[in-house]
Design a protein around this motif. Structure first.
Motif, PDB file in Angstrom:
ATOM      1  N   GLU A  48       9.621  -0.788  27.279  1.00 40.09           N
ATOM      2  CA  GLU A  48      10.240  -1.164  26.005  1.00 40.09           C
ATOM      3  C   GLU A  48       9.679  -2.488  25.481  1.00 40.09           C
ATOM      4  O   GLU A  48       9.445  -2.649  24.289  1.00 40.09           O
ATOM      5  CB  GLU A  48      11.756  -1.257  26.168  1.00 40.09           C
ATOM      6  N   VAL A  49       9.469  -3.425  26.387  1.00 44.66           N
ATOM      7  CA  VAL A  49       8.908  -4.722  25.987  1.00 44.66           C
ATOM      8  C   VAL A  49       7.500  -4.542  25.423  1.00 44.66           C
ATOM      9  O   VAL A  49       7.176  -5.049  24.349  1.00 44.66           O
ATOM     10  CB  VAL A  49       8.901  -5.716  27.182  1.00 44.66           C
ATOM     11  N   THR A  50       6.668  -3.785  26.136  1.00 47.94           N
ATOM     12  CA  THR A  50       5.292  -3.612  25.662  1.00 47.94           C
ATOM     13  C   THR A  50       5.237  -2.803  24.369  1.00 47.94           C
ATOM     14  O   THR A  50       4.376  -3.063  23.518  1.00 47.94           O
ATOM     15  CB  THR A  50       4.400  -2.966  26.741  1.00 47.94           C
ATOM     16  N   LEU A  51       6.151  -1.863  24.197  1.00 52.63           N
ATOM     17  CA  LEU A  51       6.196  -1.118  22.933  1.00 52.63           C
ATOM     18  C   LEU A  51       6.626  -2.017  21.775  1.00 52.63           C
ATOM     19  O   LEU A  51       6.130  -1.877  20.649  1.00 52.63           O
ATOM     20  CB  LEU A  51       7.117   0.096  23.042  1.00 52.63           C
ATOM     21  N   SER A  52       7.513  -2.959  22.042  1.00 51.27           N
ATOM     22  CA  SER A  52       7.911  -3.886  20.972  1.00 51.27           C
ATOM     23  C   SER A  52       6.739  -4.812  20.614  1.00 51.27           C
ATOM     24  O   SER A  52       6.559  -5.170  19.449  1.00 51.27           O
ATOM     25  CB  SER A  52       9.154  -4.682  21.359  1.00 51.27           C
ATOM     26  N   ILE A  53       5.946  -5.164  21.607  1.00 52.32           N
ATOM     27  CA  ILE A  53       4.748  -5.974  21.334  1.00 52.32           C
ATOM     28  C   ILE A  53       3.738  -5.154  20.525  1.00 52.32           C
ATOM     29  O   ILE A  53       3.145  -5.647  19.564  1.00 52.32           O
ATOM     30  CB  ILE A  53       4.133  -6.503  22.645  1.00 52.32           C
ATOM     31  N   LEU A  54       3.583  -3.881  20.887  1.00 56.20           N
ATOM     32  CA  LEU A  54       2.689  -3.004  20.133  1.00 56.20           C
ATOM     33  C   LEU A  54       3.157  -2.890  18.678  1.00 56.20           C
ATOM     34  O   LEU A  54       2.349  -2.948  17.751  1.00 56.20           O
ATOM     35  CB  LEU A  54       2.628  -1.619  20.793  1.00 56.20           C
ATOM     36  N   ALA A  55       4.459  -2.743  18.471  1.00 56.06           N
ATOM     37  CA  ALA A  55       5.002  -2.669  17.110  1.00 56.06           C
ATOM     38  C   ALA A  55       4.732  -3.961  16.337  1.00 56.06           C
ATOM     39  O   ALA A  55       4.427  -3.929  15.140  1.00 56.06           O
ATOM     40  CB  ALA A  55       6.506  -2.381  17.156  1.00 56.06           C
ATOM     41  N   ALA A  56       4.809  -5.102  17.009  1.00 57.08           N
ATOM     42  CA  ALA A  56       4.522  -6.377  16.353  1.00 57.08           C
ATOM     43  C   ALA A  56       3.042  -6.460  15.973  1.00 57.08           C
ATOM     44  O   ALA A  56       2.694  -6.955  14.891  1.00 57.08           O
ATOM     45  CB  ALA A  56       4.905  -7.546  17.264  1.00 57.08           C
ATOM     46  N   TRP A  57       2.155  -5.955  16.848  1.00 53.49           N
ATOM     47  CA  TRP A  57       0.730  -5.944  16.507  1.00 53.49           C
ATOM     48  C   TRP A  57       0.467  -5.065  15.283  1.00 53.49           C
ATOM     49  O   TRP A  57      -0.406  -5.361  14.471  1.00 53.49           O
ATOM     50  CB  TRP A  57      -0.125  -5.466  17.677  1.00 53.49           C
ATOM     51  N   LYS A  58       1.237  -3.976  15.144  1.00 52.18           N
ATOM     52  CA  LYS A  58       1.092  -3.118  13.970  1.00 52.18           C
ATOM     53  C   LYS A  58       1.429  -3.901  12.703  1.00 52.18           C
ATOM     54  O   LYS A  58       0.728  -3.791  11.694  1.00 52.18           O
ATOM     55  CB  LYS A  58       1.994  -1.878  14.096  1.00 52.18           C
ATOM     56  N   VAL A  59       2.455  -4.708  12.744  1.00 47.49           N
ATOM     57  CA  VAL A  59       2.815  -5.546  11.593  1.00 47.49           C
ATOM     58  C   VAL A  59       1.660  -6.494  11.265  1.00 47.49           C
ATOM     59  O   VAL A  59       1.281  -6.660  10.104  1.00 47.49           O
ATOM     60  CB  VAL A  59       4.123  -6.328  11.868  1.00 47.49           C
ATOM     61  N   VAL A  60       1.093  -7.096  12.300  1.00 47.76           N
ATOM     62  CA  VAL A  60      -0.038  -8.012  12.098  1.00 47.76           C
ATOM     63  C   VAL A  60      -1.230  -7.249  11.518  1.00 47.76           C
ATOM     64  O   VAL A  60      -1.892  -7.724  10.589  1.00 47.76           O
ATOM     65  CB  VAL A  60      -0.416  -8.714  13.428  1.00 47.76           C
ATOM     66  N   ASP A  61      -1.501  -6.048  12.042  1.00 46.85           N
ATOM     67  CA  ASP A  61      -2.618  -5.234  11.561  1.00 46.85           C
ATOM     68  C   ASP A  61      -2.469  -4.917  10.070  1.00 46.85           C
ATOM     69  O   ASP A  61      -3.424  -5.040   9.302  1.00 46.85           O
ATOM     70  CB  ASP A  61      -2.701  -3.945  12.380  1.00 46.85           C
ATOM     71  N   VAL A  62      -1.285  -4.534   9.655  1.00 44.63           N
ATOM     72  CA  VAL A  62      -1.030  -4.234   8.241  1.00 44.63           C
ATOM     73  C   VAL A  62      -1.232  -5.482   7.386  1.00 44.63           C
ATOM     74  O   VAL A  62      -1.846  -5.429   6.322  1.00 44.63           O
ATOM     75  CB  VAL A  62       0.389  -3.643   8.049  1.00 44.63           C
ATOM     76  N   GLU A  63      -0.743  -6.603   7.877  1.00 42.98           N
ATOM     77  CA  GLU A  63      -0.885  -7.854   7.113  1.00 42.98           C
ATOM     78  C   GLU A  63      -2.346  -8.283   7.033  1.00 42.98           C
ATOM     79  O   GLU A  63      -2.810  -8.731   5.981  1.00 42.98           O
ATOM     80  CB  GLU A  63      -0.023  -8.958   7.747  1.00 42.98           C
ATOM     81  N   VAL A  64      -3.102  -8.132   8.107  1.00 40.94           N
ATOM     82  CA  VAL A  64      -4.532  -8.458   8.084  1.00 40.94           C
ATOM     83  C   VAL A  64      -5.245  -7.543   7.083  1.00 40.94           C
ATOM     84  O   VAL A  64      -6.096  -7.994   6.309  1.00 40.94           O
ATOM     85  CB  VAL A  64      -5.155  -8.365   9.489  1.00 40.94           C
ATOM     86  N   GLY A  65      -4.883  -6.275   7.063  1.00 38.71           N
ATOM     87  CA  GLY A  65      -5.472  -5.348   6.093  1.00 38.71           C
ATOM     88  C   GLY A  65      -5.185  -5.766   4.661  1.00 38.71           C
ATOM     89  O   GLY A  65      -6.059  -5.708   3.795  1.00 38.71           O
ATOM     90  N   ARG A  66      -3.953  -6.193   4.410  1.00 38.73           N
ATOM     91  CA  ARG A  66      -3.579  -6.654   3.071  1.00 38.73           C
ATOM     92  C   ARG A  66      -4.373  -7.894   2.686  1.00 38.73           C
ATOM     93  O   ARG A  66      -4.899  -7.995   1.574  1.00 38.73           O
ATOM     94  CB  ARG A  66      -2.078  -6.946   3.006  1.00 38.73           C
ATOM     95  N   LEU A  67      -4.483  -8.831   3.615  1.00 38.84           N
ATOM     96  CA  LEU A  67      -5.231 -10.061   3.339  1.00 38.84           C
ATOM     97  C   LEU A  67      -6.725  -9.789   3.162  1.00 38.84           C
ATOM     98  O   LEU A  67      -7.385 -10.412   2.319  1.00 38.84           O
ATOM     99  CB  LEU A  67      -4.990 -11.085   4.448  1.00 38.84           C
ATOM    100  N   ALA A  68      -7.265  -8.840   3.937  1.00 38.31           N
ATOM    101  CA  ALA A  68      -8.679  -8.473   3.779  1.00 38.31           C
ATOM    102  C   ALA A  68      -8.910  -7.838   2.408  1.00 38.31           C
ATOM    103  O   ALA A  68      -9.902  -8.146   1.737  1.00 38.31           O
ATOM    104  CB  ALA A  68      -9.105  -7.529   4.894  1.00 38.31           C
ATOM    105  N   ALA A  69      -7.998  -6.971   1.983  1.00 35.90           N
ATOM    106  CA  ALA A  69      -8.123  -6.354   0.658  1.00 35.90           C
ATOM    107  C   ALA A  69      -8.045  -7.412  -0.440  1.00 35.90           C
ATOM    108  O   ALA A  69      -8.782  -7.359  -1.427  1.00 35.90           O
ATOM    109  CB  ALA A  69      -7.044  -5.293   0.460  1.00 35.90           C
ATOM    110  N   GLN A  70      -7.182  -8.378  -0.251  1.00 36.59           N
ATOM    111  CA  GLN A  70      -7.082  -9.481  -1.219  1.00 36.59           C
ATOM    112  C   GLN A  70      -8.383 -10.272  -1.263  1.00 36.59           C
ATOM    113  O   GLN A  70      -8.877 -10.622  -2.333  1.00 36.59           O
ATOM    114  CB  GLN A  70      -5.912 -10.391  -0.847  1.00 36.59           C
ATOM    115  N   ALA A  71      -8.969 -10.531  -0.106  1.00 34.41           N
ATOM    116  CA  ALA A  71     -10.247 -11.253  -0.052  1.00 34.41           C
ATOM    117  C   ALA A  71     -11.353 -10.426  -0.712  1.00 34.41           C
ATOM    118  O   ALA A  71     -12.208 -10.974  -1.424  1.00 34.41           O
ATOM    119  CB  ALA A  71     -10.610 -11.583   1.396  1.00 34.41           C
ATOM    120  N   ALA A  72     -11.336  -9.102  -0.513  1.00 32.02           N
ATOM    121  CA  ALA A  72     -12.338  -8.243  -1.136  1.00 32.02           C
ATOM    122  C   ALA A  72     -12.185  -8.250  -2.661  1.00 32.02           C
ATOM    123  O   ALA A  72     -13.174  -8.335  -3.388  1.00 32.02           O
ATOM    124  CB  ALA A  72     -12.219  -6.812  -0.597  1.00 32.02           C
TER     125      ALA A  72
END
Length: 178
Positions: A48-72
């Motif tokens: 459960e702990v590692t799955l919650s960490i994985l879910a947090a990385w997904k949030v970071v991944d989405v935000e990085v994608g948004r910021l990359a699109a903004q930079a593009a």
């Protein structure tokens, strides 16, 4: 722009910064999903702990994608091409266009069909899109006073083709024609 290499020390520093940013997010997400306090996050089942960490990385991944699109989009607004953006991201020009389709403003279909005027040989012709015939038409006024337009049954597939036909008319009706 040349591809840049990232030094090992820079990657280590980046990893540390990402983990430092991730831990509060993962703790907060875990606390919301379980009702446990943030300081007890690590007391739960390891899966459960590692799955919650994985879910947090997904949030970071989405935000990085948004910021990359903004930079593009920002790069595109300054005149960068999809080829340049692809090189910076390590993908092809086509890959960059697919990844960030809105990064470079392309004229809309309506903007492409905007009427315009051609001035040649002392006369003028207006080029306009005709939805009724699904093509471009022209009407003009030669320098000799003669008026003309594309034949009723005629339309042209491109604005440039209509301009060429209008240009022929304007040349034939130039004021200084012998």
């Amino acid at each position: 722009m040349k591809p840049t290499e990232t030094a090992d020390a820079e990657l280590v520093a980046l990893d540390k910064a990402l983990y430092d940013a991730l831990n509060p997010l993962a703790s907060a997400m875990r606390a919301r999903s379980t009702g446990l306090p943030k300081d007890r996050m690590w007391d739960a089942d390891p899966v459960e702990v590692t799955l919650s960490i994985l879910a947090a990385w997904k949030v970071v991944d989405v935000e990085v994608g948004r910021l990359a699109a903004q930079a593009a989009r920002t790069a595109g607004s300054y005149g960068a091409s999809y080829e340049q953006m692809g090189a910076a991201w390590g993908i092809t020009r086509q890959g960059a266009r697919k990844k960030w389709p809105e990064a470079i403003d392309r004229p809309s279909t309506e903007a492409k069909r905007k009427s315009s005027t051609v001035e040649l040989f002392g006369g003028t012709a207006e080029l306009s899109w005709s939805p009724a015939c699904g093509g471009w038409r022209w009407s003009g006024h030669g320098a000799d006073g003669m008026r003309g337009e594309a034949e009723r049954a005629s339309s042209f597939s491109t604005k440039e083709e209509a301009a060429a036909h209008a240009g022929v008319f304007l040349k034939e009706h130039a004021a200084d024609r012998p």
